[in-house]
Design an enzyme around this catalytic site. Sequence first.
Site, PDB file in Angstrom:
ATOM      1  N   LYS A 108      -6.649   0.768  -1.976  1.00 35.14           N
ATOM      2  CA  LYS A 108      -5.816  -0.307  -1.440  1.00 35.14           C
ATOM      3  C   LYS A 108      -6.783  -0.976  -0.527  1.00 35.14           C
ATOM      4  O   LYS A 108      -7.485  -0.220  -0.193  1.00 35.14           O
ATOM      5  CB  LYS A 108      -4.820   0.373  -0.556  1.00 35.14           C
ATOM      6  CG  LYS A 108      -3.673  -0.604  -0.069  1.00 35.14           C
ATOM      7  CD  LYS A 108      -2.873  -0.731  -1.005  1.00 35.14           C
ATOM      8  CE  LYS A 108      -1.506  -1.695  -0.795  1.00 35.14           C
ATOM      9  NZ  LYS A 108      -0.234  -1.487  -1.698  1.00 35.14           N
TER      10      LYS A 108
HETATM   11  N1  GLU Z   1       0.435  -4.112  -3.987  1.00 38.34           N
HETATM   12  C1  GLU Z   1       1.373  -3.742  -5.102  1.00 38.34           C
HETATM   13  C2  GLU Z   1       1.788  -2.286  -4.746  1.00 38.34           C
HETATM   14  O1  GLU Z   1       1.839  -1.897  -3.718  1.00 38.34           O
HETATM   15  C3  GLU Z   1       0.851  -3.810  -6.448  1.00 38.34           C
HETATM   16  C4  GLU Z   1      -0.416  -3.239  -6.811  1.00 38.34           C
HETATM   17  C5  GLU Z   1      -1.303  -3.679  -8.061  1.00 38.34           C
HETATM   18  O2  GLU Z   1      -0.534  -4.434  -8.770  1.00 38.34           O
HETATM   19  O3  GLU Z   1      -2.377  -3.455  -8.084  1.00 38.34           O
HETATM   20  O4  GLU Z   1       2.058  -1.502  -5.638  1.00 38.34           O
END
Ligand code: GLU
Length: 418
Positions: A108
């Site tokens: 993240k």
């Molecule tokens: N931000 C989204 C989540 O929290 C998508 C993450 C992604 O597609 O890699 O799952």
Amino acid sequence: MSSAPQKSAWAVAQQQFDLAASRLGLDAGIAAVLREPRRQLTVHFPVRMDDGSTRVFEGHRVQHNLGRGPAKGGIRFHQDVNIEEVKALSMWMSWKCAVMDLPYGGGKGGVTVDPKKLSLGELERLTRRFTTEIAVIIGPESDIPAPDVNTNSQTMAWMMDTYSMHVGYTVPGVVTGKPIALGGSLGRNEATARGAVFCIREAAAKINLNLKGATVVVQGYGNAGSIAARLISEMGAKVIAVSDSSGGIQNPAGLDLAAVDAHKKKTGSVVAFAGSTPVSNQAILEIPCDVLIPAALENQITADNAGKIKTKIVAEAANGPTTPEADEILFKSGAMVIPDILCNAGGVTVSYFEWVQDLNRDFWEEDEVNARLEKKMVRAFHEVYEMAQKEKSHLRLGAYLLSVQRVADAMKVRGIYP
Ligand code: GLU
């Protein structure tokens, strides 16, 4: 039960992990590894502002675990972003990818900024410089960012272009959630919401709730929340309250969502929508309803308010909206919480489809994307449900037992290097 309203997302993430690790009887060495992120990179970088001044921003990219594949997870732009939050979100991505059985680890990123206060040019320069700073650890085989709170397909286009300019050729697979013109996937924009609504449909069938005429409340009318509201109303449910970061609106007779969307587009918020009464972001959670969809930020449902929530299904489109103490209160009250790592996994699942399409230079029809998403969501929902039944627990613990075991198994067979 002690109340802990200010508990950090990271404390919550570790507490959830510890519960699962002890229930699984996880090897102490493996548990110690999984309790912490593998890598965390914090950067400070300058951005030239429109008035000629220079501002320095802080950002992070955290890779929690790489046991099952490259790190995967979004990039968030928000004034409250901090390293503890990004660590938590990266750990949740590890479990999310494992629940869905995607060949990814968890990652993240985020920048501490209120993007609504920047011009488009400033936002582009911030995104490109942040991408440059984290370019040392991202890549299509190592760590693949995607959109999250306050980032979108345009942000991903800038990130993809910046990374590609550095290496000298176009690398579509370095980020997902891109515009279709750059190798994005059909269905990606709606995927988080669509996946959540598949889960709600399966959960409703388990408790004999007819979604036709069911009442729905949505906290957070962003990408996930607004599209989930639309999709569930298309199934005949009645959305009676929604909110965004400026506040909320309610109408017990049901909100006209197309009109709410038009109002939000014009004014920037759902607040003051004609024919509605105002409601705060906290009070909205306590409106009696059949389905409550927290689709905003962490730490919304805590020991302080969980007892006041009157709903049958809590569908976590947000990451980390419920604390472990609130989980127990809701479980005892009989509400079914569809945990974030399952409920909002449609986004990363279609991100995976996008990455596969990019690597193969072969693109799928939207119907095919949606059908594959449905199959994966339904299978994961039932695996989690059965695990929870077997363990006589809530769905979150069921999801953790499945996913933590999958990550631990990968680590065990890989072994410790050297
Ligand atoms: N931000 C989204 C989540 O929290 C998508 C993450 C992604 O597609 O890699 O799952």
